[in-house]
Write an enzyme that holds these catalytic residues in place. Structure first.
Site, PDB file in Angstrom:
ATOM      1  N   LYS A  17       0.846  -1.109   0.068  1.00 40.54           N
ATOM      2  CA  LYS A  17      -0.131   0.143   0.028  1.00 40.54           C
ATOM      3  C   LYS A  17       1.045   1.217   0.178  1.00 40.54           C
ATOM      4  O   LYS A  17       1.462   1.450   1.239  1.00 40.54           O
ATOM      5  CB  LYS A  17      -0.910  -0.105   1.330  1.00 40.54           C
ATOM      6  N   GLU A  38      10.180   1.983  10.071  1.00 38.19           N
ATOM      7  CA  GLU A  38      11.397   2.750   9.870  1.00 38.19           C
ATOM      8  C   GLU A  38      10.634   4.048   9.937  1.00 38.19           C
ATOM      9  O   GLU A  38       9.755   4.262   8.876  1.00 38.19           O
ATOM     10  CB  GLU A  38      11.834   2.707   8.696  1.00 38.19           C
ATOM     11  N   CYS A  47      13.994  11.228   5.518  1.00 38.62           N
ATOM     12  CA  CYS A  47      14.067  10.991   6.807  1.00 38.62           C
ATOM     13  C   CYS A  47      15.241  11.096   7.743  1.00 38.62           C
ATOM     14  O   CYS A  47      15.540  11.443   8.772  1.00 38.62           O
ATOM     15  CB  CYS A  47      13.447   9.519   7.181  1.00 38.62           C
ATOM     16  N   GLU A  91      10.139  16.892  14.331  1.00 39.25           N
ATOM     17  CA  GLU A  91      10.668  16.807  12.800  1.00 39.25           C
ATOM     18  C   GLU A  91      10.058  17.766  12.268  1.00 39.25           C
ATOM     19  O   GLU A  91       8.573  17.960  12.264  1.00 39.25           O
ATOM     20  CB  GLU A  91      10.443  15.310  12.657  1.00 39.25           C
TER      21      GLU A  91
HETATM   22  P1  NDP Z   1       2.578   8.728   7.300  1.00 41.17           P
HETATM   23  O1  NDP Z   1       2.993   8.070   8.573  1.00 41.17           O
HETATM   24  O2  NDP Z   1       1.596   9.551   7.294  1.00 41.17           O
HETATM   25  O3  NDP Z   1       2.166   7.656   6.148  1.00 41.17           O
HETATM   26  C1  NDP Z   1       3.001   6.571   5.934  1.00 41.17           C
HETATM   27  C2  NDP Z   1       1.988   5.386   5.214  1.00 41.17           C
HETATM   28  O4  NDP Z   1       1.371   4.940   6.200  1.00 41.17           O
HETATM   29  C3  NDP Z   1       0.969   6.074   4.123  1.00 41.17           C
HETATM   30  O5  NDP Z   1       0.893   4.961   3.157  1.00 41.17           O
HETATM   31  C4  NDP Z   1      -0.055   6.108   4.832  1.00 41.17           C
HETATM   32  O6  NDP Z   1      -1.231   6.023   4.136  1.00 41.17           O
HETATM   33  C5  NDP Z   1      -0.156   5.026   5.893  1.00 41.17           C
HETATM   34  N1  NDP Z   1      -0.756   5.165   6.959  1.00 41.17           N
HETATM   35  C6  NDP Z   1      -1.620   6.197   7.636  1.00 41.17           C
HETATM   36  N2  NDP Z   1      -2.277   5.988   8.597  1.00 41.17           N
HETATM   37  C7  NDP Z   1      -2.176   4.718   8.872  1.00 41.17           C
HETATM   38  C8  NDP Z   1      -2.733   3.600   9.781  1.00 41.17           C
HETATM   39  N3  NDP Z   1      -3.509   4.087  10.801  1.00 41.17           N
HETATM   40  N4  NDP Z   1      -2.269   2.214   9.709  1.00 41.17           N
HETATM   41  C9  NDP Z   1      -1.637   1.978   8.829  1.00 41.17           C
HETATM   42  N5  NDP Z   1      -0.739   2.840   7.731  1.00 41.17           N
HETATM   43  C10 NDP Z   1      -1.322   4.167   7.735  1.00 41.17           C
HETATM   44  O7  NDP Z   1       4.028   9.258   6.741  1.00 41.17           O
HETATM   45  P2  NDP Z   1       4.286  10.224   5.467  1.00 41.17           P
HETATM   46  O8  NDP Z   1       3.671   9.483   4.364  1.00 41.17           O
HETATM   47  O9  NDP Z   1       3.786  11.633   5.860  1.00 41.17           O
HETATM   48  O10 NDP Z   1       5.810  10.101   5.322  1.00 41.17           O
HETATM   49  C11 NDP Z   1       6.617  10.956   5.944  1.00 41.17           C
HETATM   50  C12 NDP Z   1       7.219  10.255   7.269  1.00 41.17           C
HETATM   51  O11 NDP Z   1       8.124   8.923   7.040  1.00 41.17           O
HETATM   52  C13 NDP Z   1       8.411  11.120   7.956  1.00 41.17           C
HETATM   53  O12 NDP Z   1       8.099  10.974   9.440  1.00 41.17           O
HETATM   54  C14 NDP Z   1       9.489  10.629   7.774  1.00 41.17           C
HETATM   55  O13 NDP Z   1      10.733  10.845   8.503  1.00 41.17           O
HETATM   56  C15 NDP Z   1       9.278   9.001   7.564  1.00 41.17           C
HETATM   57  N6  NDP Z   1      10.164   8.065   6.737  1.00 41.17           N
HETATM   58  C16 NDP Z   1      11.136   7.297   7.428  1.00 41.17           C
HETATM   59  C17 NDP Z   1      12.250   6.547   6.863  1.00 41.17           C
HETATM   60  C18 NDP Z   1      12.982   5.878   7.566  1.00 41.17           C
HETATM   61  O14 NDP Z   1      13.646   4.866   6.815  1.00 41.17           O
HETATM   62  N7  NDP Z   1      13.288   5.928   8.768  1.00 41.17           N
HETATM   63  C19 NDP Z   1      12.213   7.013   5.203  1.00 41.17           C
HETATM   64  C20 NDP Z   1      11.314   7.757   4.654  1.00 41.17           C
HETATM   65  C21 NDP Z   1      10.144   8.502   5.702  1.00 41.17           C
HETATM   66  P3  NDP Z   1      -1.757   7.438   3.458  1.00 41.17           P
HETATM   67  O15 NDP Z   1      -1.013   7.959   2.399  1.00 41.17           O
HETATM   68  O16 NDP Z   1      -3.340   7.108   2.986  1.00 41.17           O
HETATM   69  O17 NDP Z   1      -2.044   8.432   4.624  1.00 41.17           O
END
Ligand code: NDP
Length: 478
Positions: A171, A244, A278, A377
């Site tokens: 997803k 992550e 990130c 962040e």
């Molecule tokens: P989110 O946590 O908002 O979303 C990540 C994914 O989770 C999306 O596909 C989202 O779907 C989905 N999601 C949202 N709510 C739920 C839920 N309740 N249960 C399961 N899945 C859910 O993050 P962002 O997309 O805004 O990405 C940015 C974040 O990712 C930053 O905090 C960044 O630091 C982190 N990141 C970490 C990395 C690492 O390797 N440590 C690498 C890259 C990013 P939907 O799009 O529909 O909301």
């Protein structure tokens, strides 16, 4: 771009269409996709479950060949996919193409690892016995990915999961599903059997719970708060988890640093890819002797970047991904100023030839590590500078953080570099290199709360995507 869900080898419309828009030109529609219903997600999970025994038994050379072909196709279509990525997420075209090539290389890497699978053989304490330790696929993997690496991140999760004999339901983030659709098309073209890879699009809060409940393992990348929610959900079914999450990464700059190099790695870490990494640098921890020089040179570096449409040839920094993130970034800067930070570069919107979410690379000086701007962040092109007296204080400040993902140091002293490397509590440390910029053949990840569970990429991925089986065999031969 039009894309449907890919379930059990079929392209299927979900319950409701949704659109994506170009952050470089907010009136331009990029794609129309279809949000999977709850029953679509259930069917995708069931298809992955049915396909798993066959994929696990799939001839290893054929599995390696298939992954290699997927890698070849990704690289061959890097321009097409990279352009879509740039239009949907806002990275510059070279970044979009580079990320797609990297995704292809991940498939090549894991294709190689398919035939490197090995177990261990032990003598037994009991006469006439021996012990085998082997690794088996974990089973059905749910992969949930964020918007900031729309092709590389799905690729390194999916390639590793498939290589180790698992089936997958992916997803992607709702803002950037286009690259995931392209990946699904490529896997279909490469000849993956039906149900081995499935794609569902739509809201994480709807799909996430269903996926977690039905999966054997969840590989999640996203924000720390979302990570906490999925972990709580996974606890109910004891689904294996790899998370992550966010970062608030520090770069220490010591008095003895090569300042040209320090400014180059600091500006790369903070602002390239619009700071939407990130592992991007958000805190500069700078020794007093070079503080003024560092701030001045960094302000010049920030002001020199060319911000613009992601597809324009001379653009160095593209737009922020969407209006919500853009407004949050601007508010972050206002809040930082409100608590006493001095704005020395950027901080606001940039006018470009098209209407987009353009933000100037931003530098805040005169901050302390206690300020909110150094605790939360920001996930945009924003970094703050903190002055310290010596290397001990620098290490303490870098470690005084609610995240533990990546941290770096700029110094010409081998002793200080090693002192920092040992003392840092981050999952990844960088010496004279930007805090961001990772390679796929080594482990990626942070310590809690920036990460949870086994690391991704490299052979470390095998720890997550397999389970150990210990077999005692009484063969009777002494
Ligand atoms: P989110 O946590 O908002 O979303 C990540 C994914 O989770 C999306 O596909 C989202 O779907 C989905 N999601 C949202 N709510 C739920 C839920 N309740 N249960 C399961 N899945 C859910 O993050 P962002 O997309 O805004 O990405 C940015 C974040 O990712 C930053 O905090 C960044 O630091 C982190 N990141 C970490 C990395 C690492 O390797 N440590 C690498 C890259 C990013 P939907 O799009 O529909 O909301």
């Amino acid at each position: 771009m039009e894309g449907l869900n890919f379930i059990d080898g079929q392209w299927r419309a979900g319950e409701v269409p949704f659109e994506t828009w170009n952050p470089s030109d907010i009136d331009e529609k990029v794609g129309t996709y279809s949000r999977a219903s709850a029953s679509d997600v259930e069917e995708a999970m069931a298809a992955a479950r049915r396909a798993q025994p066959g994929w696990r038994a799939f001839n290893m050379q054929a599995r390696a060949d298939l992954l290699r072909k997927a890698g070849d196709l990704l690289i061959a279509r890097a321009k097409e996919i990279g352009t879509l990525l740039s239009r949907e997420e806002g990275k510059t075209l070279p970044e979009g193409i580079g990320e797609t090539i990297r995704a292809g290389q991940c498939f090549h890497y894991y294709a190689g690892l398919v035939v490197a699978a090995k177990g261990e053989w032990f003598d037994s304490m009991r006469d006439g016995h021996n012990v085998l330790v082997t690794r088996e696929p974990v089973g059905v993997v749910a992969a949930i990915t964020p918007w900031n690496f729309p092709i590389a991140l799905p690729a390194w999760k999916v390639a590793a999961a498939l290589a180790y004999g698992n089936t997958v339901v992916l997803k992607p983030a709702s803002y950037v599903p286009g690259c995931a659709v392209m990946l699904a098309r490529i896997l279909e073209e490469a000849g993956l059997p039906a149900g081995v890879f499935n794609l569902v699009m739509g809201s994480g809060s709807t799909a996430g719970d269903i996926m977690i409940d039905a999966a054997d393992a969840l590989s999640f990348t996203g924000g720390t708060e979302t990570g906490r929610q999925v972990l709580l959900r996974a606890a109910q079914t004891m689904t294996k988890c790899q998370l992550e999450l966010g970062g608030k990464n520090a770069l220490v700059v010591l008095d003895d640093a090569d300042m040209d190099l320090a400014v180059a790695i600091a500006s790369n870490g903070a602002w390239i890819q619009t700071g939407q990494r990130c592992t991007g640098t958000e805190r500069f921890v700078v020794q007093a002797g070079v503080y003024d020089q560092f701030v001045e040179r960094m302000a010049d570096a920030a002001n020199a970047y060319r911000i613009g449409h992601a597809l324009d040839a001379d653009t160095q920094i593209g737009p922020v991904v969407n209006g919500r993130q853009f407004n949050e970034n601007l508010q972050f800067v206002r809040d930082a100023q409100g608590e006493g930070a001095e704005l020395v570069a950027g901080g606001g919107e940039v006018e470009c030839r098209t209407r987009g979410y353009y933000m100037a690379p931003t530098l805040l000086a005169g901050t302390s590590n206690k300020m909110t701007c150094n605790r939360h962040e920001s996930f945009g092109p924003i970094a703050a500078v903190i002055k310290v007296d010596d290397v001990e204080e620098a290490i303490a400040v870098a470690n005084d953080c609610d995240f533990a993902l990546s941290a770096g140091i700029a110094t010409t002293s081998l002793k200080h570099a090693e002192q920092f490397r040992r003392a840092s509590n981050a999952g990844m440390t960088m010496v004279n290199a930007p805090t961001a910029g990772l390679e796929y053949h080594v482990p990626l990840g942070g310590r809690s709360p920036s990460g949870y569970g086994s690391r991704e990429t490299g052979t470390a991925a095998g720890e997550f995507f397999t389970e150990i089986k210990t077999s005692y065999i009484n063969h009777g031969v002494i």
